[in-house]
Scaffold this motif. Structure first.
Motif, mmCIF file in Angstrom:
data_model
loop_
_atom_site.group_PDB
_atom_site.id
_atom_site.type_symbol
_atom_site.label_atom_id
_atom_site.label_comp_id
_atom_site.label_asym_id
_atom_site.label_seq_id
_atom_site.Cartn_x
_atom_site.Cartn_y
_atom_site.Cartn_z
ATOM 1 N N PHE A 185 60.708 60.828 83.664
ATOM 2 C CA PHE A 185 59.423 60.524 84.308
ATOM 3 C C PHE A 185 58.712 59.361 83.620
ATOM 4 C CE2 PHE A 185 60.278 64.942 85.376
ATOM 5 C CZ PHE A 185 59.968 64.974 86.725
ATOM 6 N N GLY A 186 59.413 58.675 82.747
ATOM 7 C CA GLY A 186 58.811 57.541 82.064
ATOM 8 C C GLY A 186 57.971 57.924 80.864
ATOM 9 N N ILE A 187 58.002 59.192 80.482
ATOM 10 C CA ILE A 187 57.250 59.647 79.311
ATOM 11 C C ILE A 187 57.968 59.183 78.048
ATOM 12 C CG2 ILE A 187 56.485 61.699 78.040
ATOM 13 C CD1 ILE A 187 56.177 63.085 80.756
ATOM 14 N N GLU A 188 57.191 58.727 77.070
ATOM 15 C CA GLU A 188 57.763 58.215 75.835
ATOM 16 C C GLU A 188 57.580 59.196 74.691
ATOM 17 O OE1 GLU A 188 56.104 54.394 75.074
ATOM 18 O OE2 GLU A 188 56.510 53.635 77.097
ATOM 19 N N MET A 229 51.494 65.399 71.211
ATOM 20 C CA MET A 229 50.475 66.421 71.476
ATOM 21 C C MET A 229 51.110 67.813 71.498
ATOM 22 S SD MET A 229 49.591 65.995 75.537
ATOM 23 C CE MET A 229 50.853 66.083 76.814
ATOM 24 N N TYR A 230 52.353 67.912 71.981
ATOM 25 C CA TYR A 230 53.043 69.203 71.971
ATOM 26 C C TYR A 230 53.370 69.615 70.537
ATOM 27 C CZ TYR A 230 53.680 68.473 76.996
ATOM 28 O OH TYR A 230 53.475 68.256 78.340
ATOM 29 N N LYS A 231 53.756 68.630 69.728
ATOM 30 C CA LYS A 231 54.074 68.911 68.330
ATOM 31 C C LYS A 231 52.843 69.405 67.589
ATOM 32 C CE LYS A 231 56.668 68.596 64.533
ATOM 33 N NZ LYS A 231 55.680 68.936 63.503
ATOM 34 N N HIS A 232 51.707 68.765 67.806
ATOM 35 C CA HIS A 232 50.478 69.176 67.132
ATOM 36 C C HIS A 232 50.064 70.572 67.559
ATOM 37 C CE1 HIS A 232 49.431 64.627 66.710
ATOM 38 N NE2 HIS A 232 50.266 65.030 65.784
ATOM 39 N N PHE A 233 50.179 70.858 68.853
ATOM 40 C CA PHE A 233 49.789 72.180 69.312
ATOM 41 C C PHE A 233 50.748 73.240 68.772
ATOM 42 C CE2 PHE A 233 50.034 75.749 72.281
ATOM 43 C CZ PHE A 233 48.710 76.134 72.325
ATOM 44 N N ALA A 234 52.057 72.931 68.753
ATOM 45 C CA ALA A 234 53.041 73.890 68.244
ATOM 46 C C ALA A 234 52.782 74.198 66.771
ATOM 47 C CB ALA A 234 54.449 73.337 68.437
ATOM 48 N N ASP A 235 52.415 73.171 66.000
ATOM 49 C CA ASP A 235 52.117 73.392 64.583
ATOM 50 C C ASP A 235 50.913 74.318 64.419
ATOM 51 O OD1 ASP A 235 54.187 71.735 63.884
ATOM 52 O OD2 ASP A 235 52.927 69.965 63.551
ATOM 53 N N ALA A 273 60.957 59.801 64.138
ATOM 54 C CA ALA A 273 59.844 59.096 63.504
ATOM 55 C C ALA A 273 58.508 59.744 63.845
ATOM 56 C CB ALA A 273 59.841 57.627 63.935
ATOM 57 N N PHE A 274 58.401 60.321 65.038
ATOM 58 C CA PHE A 274 57.169 60.990 65.459
ATOM 59 C C PHE A 274 57.160 62.469 65.076
ATOM 60 C CE2 PHE A 274 56.733 57.368 68.436
ATOM 61 C CZ PHE A 274 55.408 57.042 68.191
ATOM 62 N N GLY A 275 58.200 62.929 64.372
ATOM 63 C CA GLY A 275 58.213 64.313 63.897
ATOM 64 C C GLY A 275 58.606 65.345 64.931
ATOM 65 N N ILE A 276 59.124 64.900 66.083
ATOM 66 C CA ILE A 276 59.531 65.847 67.120
ATOM 67 C C ILE A 276 60.803 66.575 66.704
ATOM 68 C CG2 ILE A 276 60.069 66.125 69.575
ATOM 69 C CD1 ILE A 276 57.260 65.067 69.006
ATOM 70 N N ILE A 277 61.740 65.863 66.089
ATOM 71 C CA ILE A 277 62.939 66.450 65.517
ATOM 72 C C ILE A 277 63.052 65.970 64.081
ATOM 73 C CG2 ILE A 277 64.181 66.648 67.707
ATOM 74 C CD1 ILE A 277 65.659 64.072 67.001
ATOM 75 N N SER A 278 63.942 66.575 63.320
ATOM 76 C CA SER A 278 64.064 66.186 61.923
ATOM 77 C C SER A 278 65.503 66.358 61.462
ATOM 78 C CB SER A 278 63.136 67.046 61.053
ATOM 79 O OG SER A 278 63.280 66.713 59.691
ATOM 80 N N SER A 279 66.099 65.285 60.965
ATOM 81 C CA SER A 279 67.460 65.367 60.447
ATOM 82 C C SER A 279 67.442 65.980 59.050
ATOM 83 C CB SER A 279 68.122 63.993 60.419
ATOM 84 O OG SER A 279 67.384 63.094 59.601
ATOM 85 N N HIS A 280 68.604 66.461 58.613
ATOM 86 C CA HIS A 280 68.696 67.166 57.339
ATOM 87 C C HIS A 280 69.857 66.599 56.531
ATOM 88 C CE1 HIS A 280 66.194 70.145 59.476
ATOM 89 N NE2 HIS A 280 67.056 69.988 60.456
ATOM 90 N N GLY A 281 69.878 66.943 55.254
ATOM 91 C CA GLY A 281 70.987 66.542 54.408
ATOM 92 C C GLY A 281 70.692 65.283 53.611
#
Length: 243
Positions: free
Chosen positions: A173-176, A182-188, A141-149
């Motif tokens: 570590f309790g990160i959600e 932020m990693y996704k935005h920077f990677a893009d 839902a947050f765009g970190i991964i994406s299913s296909h098909g």
């Protein structure tokens, strides 16, 4: 772990107990999944129950360490095990899960090159990574991964498997999932930046242009990783000093 009675093997339940201290997320379903994928091959009793001898348990631990510590996809792990079984020089796995130097040199490429043709359903990916299905859906839902098909037959691929294996450590570590955007935005943004650099090479008619562009991209990626690590180390050091 002491074997039940006088037998020299463990049942799948006993194996689960014996490795759960080091791998708290292990489940019987995951052990069965690794067997179905051909990574482990325990013997069977006449009644069909699995028989795990000491070498089977050590092999299982090596596989789990490669997944946990090196984020390797199953295809790469299987190839490494094949080399090990064949006695290939430099493919031996040490007891602490580290590979020999020849493989360490290519680890970056192994992680970056996702296995082609890997397709896992939500249930299969959850079993393989130990991440709950709801969390996988949240990451999507947050765009970190994406299913296909098509609908009703959606699947995740090798890149998704690698990402999930990595973000699993963040969850400890309790990160959600929302924190990882932020990693996704920077990677893009970084991908767009690198694309501008290699675009002129890709426009060339030279048949070697794609190979050159791929090597340039690999070099840029490696330099970027080192640069980000250095900046992070500097920032953390400054925070510790001011604390």
């Amino acid at each position: 772990m002491q074997m039940a009675g006088t037998r020299n093997y463990q049942s799948i339940g006993e194996v689960l107990v014996s490795v759960k201290t080091e791998f708290p997320d292990i489940t019987i379903s995951k052990i069965r999944f690794l067997e179905a994928e051909g990574l482990i091959e325990p013997e069977r009793t006449p009644s069909g129950y699995r028989k795990f001898y000491s070498h089977d348990v050590e092999r299982l631990k090596s596989i789990l360490r490669m997944q946990r510590d090196e984020y390797l996809p199953l295809k790469v792990i299987k190839e490494r095990l094949i080399h090990q079984d064949a006695g290939a020089e430099g493919a031996e796995l040490s007891s602490d899960g580290e590979a020999q130097s020849d493989e360490a040199a290519s680890l970056v490429e192994e992680i970056a090159e996702a296995p082609t043709g890997l397709q896992m359903s939500l249930e299969e990916m959850s079993t393989a990574t130990g991440i709950e299905r709801d969390r996988i859906k949240e990451l999507e839902a947050f765009g970190i991964i994406s299913s296909h098909g098509p609908e009703g037959a959606r699947y995740f691929d090798g890149d998704d498997f690698i990402i999930l294996s990595i973000v699993k450590d963040f969850f400890r570590f309790g990160i959600e999932a929302r924190h990882l955007t932020m990693y996704k935005h920077f990677a893009d943004r970084e991908a767009s930046f690198f694309d501008q650099i290699i675009a002129p090479t890709l426009r060339q008619k030279n048949p070697d242009a794609r190979r050159v562009a791929a090597q340039t991209l690999a070099n840029l990626s490696a330099t970027s990783r080192k640069f980000k690590q250095a900046l992070l180390r500097t920032n953390l050091r400054d925070h510790l000093r001011s604390a």
